[in-house]
Design a protein around this motif. Structure first.
Motif, PDB file in Angstrom:
ATOM      1  N   ALA A   1      31.883  36.920  53.493  1.00 19.97           N
ATOM      2  CA  ALA A   1      32.299  37.986  52.582  1.00 19.97           C
ATOM      3  C   ALA A   1      31.252  39.082  52.581  1.00 19.97           C
ATOM      4  O   ALA A   1      30.071  38.844  52.852  1.00 19.97           O
ATOM      5  CB  ALA A   1      32.496  37.437  51.167  1.00 19.97           C
ATOM      6  N   LEU A   2      31.704  40.296  52.279  1.00 16.87           N
ATOM      7  CA  LEU A   2      30.776  41.414  52.166  1.00 16.87           C
ATOM      8  C   LEU A   2      31.307  42.409  51.144  1.00 16.87           C
ATOM      9  O   LEU A   2      32.491  42.417  50.801  1.00 16.87           O
ATOM     10  CB  LEU A   2      30.546  42.087  53.532  1.00 16.87           C
ATOM     11  N   THR A   3      30.408  43.260  50.639  1.00 16.13           N
ATOM     12  CA  THR A   3      30.796  44.309  49.699  1.00 16.13           C
ATOM     13  C   THR A   3      29.801  45.453  49.791  1.00 16.13           C
ATOM     14  O   THR A   3      28.633  45.256  50.179  1.00 16.13           O
ATOM     15  CB  THR A   3      30.844  43.773  48.252  1.00 16.13           C
ATOM     16  N   ALA A   4      30.250  46.658  49.460  1.00 18.63           N
ATOM     17  CA  ALA A   4      29.373  47.826  49.396  1.00 18.63           C
ATOM     18  C   ALA A   4      29.013  48.085  47.945  1.00 18.63           C
ATOM     19  O   ALA A   4      29.888  48.110  47.075  1.00 18.63           O
ATOM     20  CB  ALA A   4      30.067  49.045  49.991  1.00 18.63           C
TER      21      ALA A   4
ATOM     22  N   SER B   1      34.482  36.101  48.184  1.00 20.36           N
ATOM     23  CA  SER B   1      34.468  37.523  47.865  1.00 20.36           C
ATOM     24  C   SER B   1      33.256  37.810  47.004  1.00 20.36           C
ATOM     25  O   SER B   1      32.661  36.897  46.399  1.00 20.36           O
ATOM     26  CB  SER B   1      35.764  37.914  47.133  1.00 20.36           C
ATOM     27  N   MET B   2      32.872  39.076  46.922  1.00 20.08           N
ATOM     28  CA  MET B   2      31.708  39.469  46.120  1.00 20.08           C
ATOM     29  C   MET B   2      31.870  40.903  45.649  1.00 20.08           C
ATOM     30  O   MET B   2      32.594  41.702  46.243  1.00 20.08           O
ATOM     31  CB  MET B   2      30.421  39.299  46.930  1.00 20.08           C
ATOM     32  N   ALA B   3      31.196  41.228  44.529  1.00 17.73           N
ATOM     33  CA  ALA B   3      31.267  42.575  43.949  1.00 17.73           C
ATOM     34  C   ALA B   3      30.015  42.834  43.137  1.00 17.73           C
ATOM     35  O   ALA B   3      29.408  41.907  42.589  1.00 17.73           O
ATOM     36  CB  ALA B   3      32.515  42.724  43.075  1.00 17.73           C
TER      37      ALA B   3
ATOM     38  N   PRO C   1      41.415  28.200  43.745  1.00 17.54           N
ATOM     39  CA  PRO C   1      42.246  29.090  44.565  1.00 17.54           C
ATOM     40  C   PRO C   1      41.997  30.574  44.331  1.00 17.54           C
ATOM     41  O   PRO C   1      42.868  31.403  44.581  1.00 17.54           O
ATOM     42  CB  PRO C   1      43.662  28.695  44.139  1.00 17.54           C
ATOM     43  N   VAL C   2      40.820  30.943  43.838  1.00 20.68           N
ATOM     44  CA  VAL C   2      40.509  32.361  43.636  1.00 20.68           C
ATOM     45  C   VAL C   2      40.095  32.977  44.968  1.00 20.68           C
ATOM     46  O   VAL C   2      39.279  32.430  45.698  1.00 20.68           O
ATOM     47  CB  VAL C   2      39.397  32.539  42.586  1.00 20.68           C
ATOM     48  N   SER C   3      40.663  34.159  45.282  1.00 18.38           N
ATOM     49  CA  SER C   3      40.462  34.764  46.593  1.00 18.38           C
ATOM     50  C   SER C   3      39.626  36.033  46.575  1.00 18.38           C
ATOM     51  O   SER C   3      38.992  36.369  47.566  1.00 18.38           O
ATOM     52  CB  SER C   3      41.829  35.070  47.220  1.00 18.38           C
ATOM     53  N   ASP C   4      39.629  36.779  45.465  1.00 17.12           N
ATOM     54  CA  ASP C   4      38.972  38.085  45.485  1.00 17.12           C
ATOM     55  C   ASP C   4      38.475  38.425  44.089  1.00 17.12           C
ATOM     56  O   ASP C   4      38.996  37.922  43.076  1.00 17.12           O
ATOM     57  CB  ASP C   4      39.953  39.161  45.968  1.00 17.12           C
ATOM     58  N   ILE C   5      37.448  39.281  44.030  1.00 15.70           N
ATOM     59  CA  ILE C   5      36.896  39.770  42.768  1.00 15.70           C
ATOM     60  C   ILE C   5      36.669  41.269  42.879  1.00 15.70           C
ATOM     61  O   ILE C   5      36.277  41.781  43.931  1.00 15.70           O
ATOM     62  CB  ILE C   5      35.573  39.043  42.402  1.00 15.70           C
TER      63      ILE C   5
END
Length: 688
Positions: free
Chosen positions: A528-531, A579-581, A633-637
């Motif tokens: 996973a990656l995030t800006a 996922s990450m934020a 089952p969490v996929s995104d944040i």
């Protein structure tokens, strides 16, 4: 091999194995020398060594400018006129936004023939006035004495500029049928600094009566003193009531970020000796629920011959949300000075789809003939600010959904994006200024596209979605940063990171994409990656247990458009990061990692230092009103302000959850359903 993606089998489409773990090999080398040899005594005494001095200068000059959202790098060069100095060390910059560009702040030796050069980077998060940066360095001179000195450079941070567009004809363009008018569109910037790569395609934008000699308009650079001008001709052959058209354009701002905008031109073509209603601020408005907007209708003659007895037609009524603020109707005279006006106020309390307000009016023209006209304006009150990626199914399809967000953070009135692709297999949505990127994890022979780019309309809706360019074997994580996009995609069945440079239109051409090699990122298996705040954060695993992992913070190398400069931080996740934020709160900056394996999950909170490095991560927690299986089952944040949104693919909590974030310590609590989005399999969430 075990898969860590949440994209389930749909019909005959099987979700690909998106994560294959790769063991890393580390080679260590060491060397040494014999320190036990005893030197022979010299026959003659050694000459006296004169102490030398190390001087420093900034190669780029003494005034450094960076734009918010981008960075500027400097090289501090150290040298000495004679002799050799050793153990030079530069103190880390204390000013916000400054850090080492490559992690190096020392040199073993400095001499005239072997100077020392250290790189620093300034990546501001907010505008800053000019200020001095004093850099202290220490070294050991040629006599073995400890010395110190300083070098100073001035720096400042400017906000990224924005394009401004003006017409030589203010307000509504009015041309009487049978005549013609040249309309000049001038592009400049809000602060006078240069922007570039302006592009506008008018081949499908111009309505009847409009033309131009440059249907595809490009300008390499524009700003104050260098305005780009587009010439349009309006020559109506028939009467046209108040209308408008849009000219979409794209450009690159002073921070190097691709931007887009839209110019709306209002126009009318009345017959001679007629009265028309000139509308301000334009023939189309969008007002968010709870806000208000004034609209002024000015009744004027087309050819400057005054009319009389102007009044609203019998039966004219205002729709809900509209009210009269002031009016001079009925008007004894309607002249070119615009003294005959009706001022309305639009204040919607709920969402309203696109509508049209039409008010008939009567008047007597200059020849004494009774006539009728219509005052019109189009209006709406949507507030699309959330976007859900629906993986879909063969029965219900899929694709991106756009939703309104209420004051408490709930998602309402979700609607499928009409022009978007893909349908089944949608995986992620990323908002980048005036554009949105939609990706898929399940391309097929019939639908091989993996990235679509859409314009973000004035009301937040996604429109004009087209293929971005490059294609991949599915995308499981995606982020836009500056003029680049980064994505995690399986390459030869192993997850890799690819960096692609956007073109001037926001597209992602194939020849602008490069896989980041391990010697840049140090990665083994990225998941996973995030800006966040001008940097790219990446989560990766380093063994098959999914737990021995590392976090990376990477910034672009200004001297190499391909290379990235990365710092590595150890971390332990309960499961693989999906996922990450990032979030900026009053208590500081935090990075949130969704760690799950379909069965159980946790939310890992990492505290970030002022320079963006990872200070510490907790071991992963579960919000108090949930259990670990709810997060499996969490996929995104995604995070907006003090609210975190989680995309849950299946189970009792299936849908989008909204969770409160404590502004002081960053803890997440009180997760509740955000609302019914209508998604079959909600795998992604994005906010603007």
């Amino acid at each position: 091999m075990r898969s860590h993606s949440f994209f389930p089998r749909i019909g005959i489409r099987a979700c690909k194995l998106l994560v294959i773990f790769l063991a890393g090999l580390c080679l260590w080398a060491c060397s040494g020398a014999d320190d036990n040899a005893t030197p022979a005594a010299p026959d003659n005494p050694a000459p006296v060594v004169k102490a030398n001095t190390v001087s420093a200068s900034v190669v780029e000059g003494d005034d450094i400018v960076a734009y918010v959202g981008n960075s500027a790098a400097i090289t501090v060069a150290f040298s000495t006129a004679d002799g050799v100095a050793t153990a030079l060390k530069l103190d880390a910059p204390a000013a916000p936004g400054w850090q080492s560009a490559d992690g190096k702040l020392a040199c073993d030796t400095v001499s005239a023939t072997q100077p020392c050069r250290l790189r620093l980077r300034y990546a501001p998060d907010a505008p800053a006035a000019s200020a001095p940066l004093t850099l202290t360095y220490t070294y050991t001179d040629s006599t073995g004495s400890a010395r110190s000195s300083k070098v100073t450079v001035n720096y400042r941070a400017l906000p990224a500029n924005a394009a401004t567009v003006t017409l030589n004809s203010a307000g509504t363009v009015k041309v009487i049928v049978g005549s013609a008018k040249i309309v000049t569109v001038s592009f400049s910037t809000n602060d006078g600094s240069a922007a570039g790569h302006l592009h506008a395609d008018l081949t499908a934008a111009l309505p009847a009566g409009w033309s131009t000699s440059t249907p595809v308009f490009d300008c390499a650079s524009f700003g104050v003193g260098n305005a780009c001008q587009l010439q349009l001709l309006y020559q109506p052959l028939a009467s046209t009531e108040a209308a408008s058209f849009d000219i979409p354009y794209a450009y690159v701002d002073s921070a190097g970020k691709a931007q887009s905008g839209k110019l709306t031109i209002a126009y009318v073509a009345p017959m001679p000796n007629a009265v028309y209603a000139n509308v301000s601020p334009g023939v189309r408005i969008a007002v968010m629920p709870g806000a208000s907007r004034e609209v002024t209708f000015t009744f004027v003659p087309a050819d400057d011959r005054s009319a009389s007895a102007v009044k609203l037609a019998d039966g004219a009524r205002l729709p809900e949300g509209w009210s009269v603020k002031s009016s001079t109707l009925p008007c004894a005279t309607a002249g070119p000075e615009g003294e005959c006006q009706l001022v309305l106020n639009y204040a919607p309390t709920t969402s309203v789809p696109p509508q049209r307000l039409e008010l008939g009016f009567d008047y007597v023209n200059a020849n004494g003939q009774p006539q009728q006209g219509v005052a019109r304006i189009s209006y709406s009150s949507p507030a699309y600010a959330a976007y859900v990626a629906d993986f879909g199914s063969s029965q219900n399809g899929g694709g991106p959904l756009q939703c309104e967000v209420t004051a408490d953070g709930s998602l309402i009135n979700c609607a499928k994006v009409a022009s978007a692709w893909p349908a089944i297999g949608t995986s992620r949505i990323a908002i980048n200024g005036g554009r949105a990127y939609v990706t898929t994890s399940a391309p097929s022979e019939s639908n091989p596209r993996t990235i679509s780019v859409c314009d973000v309309n004035i009301d937040g809706s996604l429109v004009n979605c087209t293929e971005a360019g490059a294609r991949f074997d599915g995308i499981i994580s995606f982020a836009a940063l500056g003029q680049d996009v980064y994505l995690v995609s399986p390459i030869e069945r192993i997850n890799r990171i690819t960096r692609c440079m956007m073109d001037d239109r926001g597209g992602v051409p194939e020849d602008g994409c490069r896989q980041l090699p391990f010697d840049i990122t140090g990665l083994v298996v990225p998941s996973a990656l995030t800006a966040f705040k001008s940097a790219l954060y990446v989560a990766s695993a380093i063994d098959r247990s999914d737990t021995g992992a590392r976090l990376l913070r990477c910034v672009n190398d200004p001297n190499n458009v391909i290379r990235n400069l990365c710092q590595t931080f150890p971390a332990v996740y309960p499961q693989l990061v999906q996922s990450m934020a990032g979030a900026s709160l009053s208590g500081g900056d935090y990075l949130y990692l969704l760690s799950s394996n379909l069965k159980t999950g946790a939310l890992v909170k990492c505290t970030l230092a002022e320079d963006g490095s990872v200070s510490a991560c907790d071991g992963g927690t579960v919000p108090p009103n949930l259990v670990a299986s709810d997060l499996g089952p969490v996929s995104d944040i995604a995070i907006s302000g003090k609210t975190a949104y989680l995309a849950v693919v299946q189970g009792n909590m299936k849908g989008i959850l909204r969770c409160a974030i404590n502004e002081t310590n960053g803890d997440v609590s009180d997760c509740v359903a955000a609302g019914d989005t209508g998604a079959t399999l909600p795998v992604g969430i994005a906010l603007r």
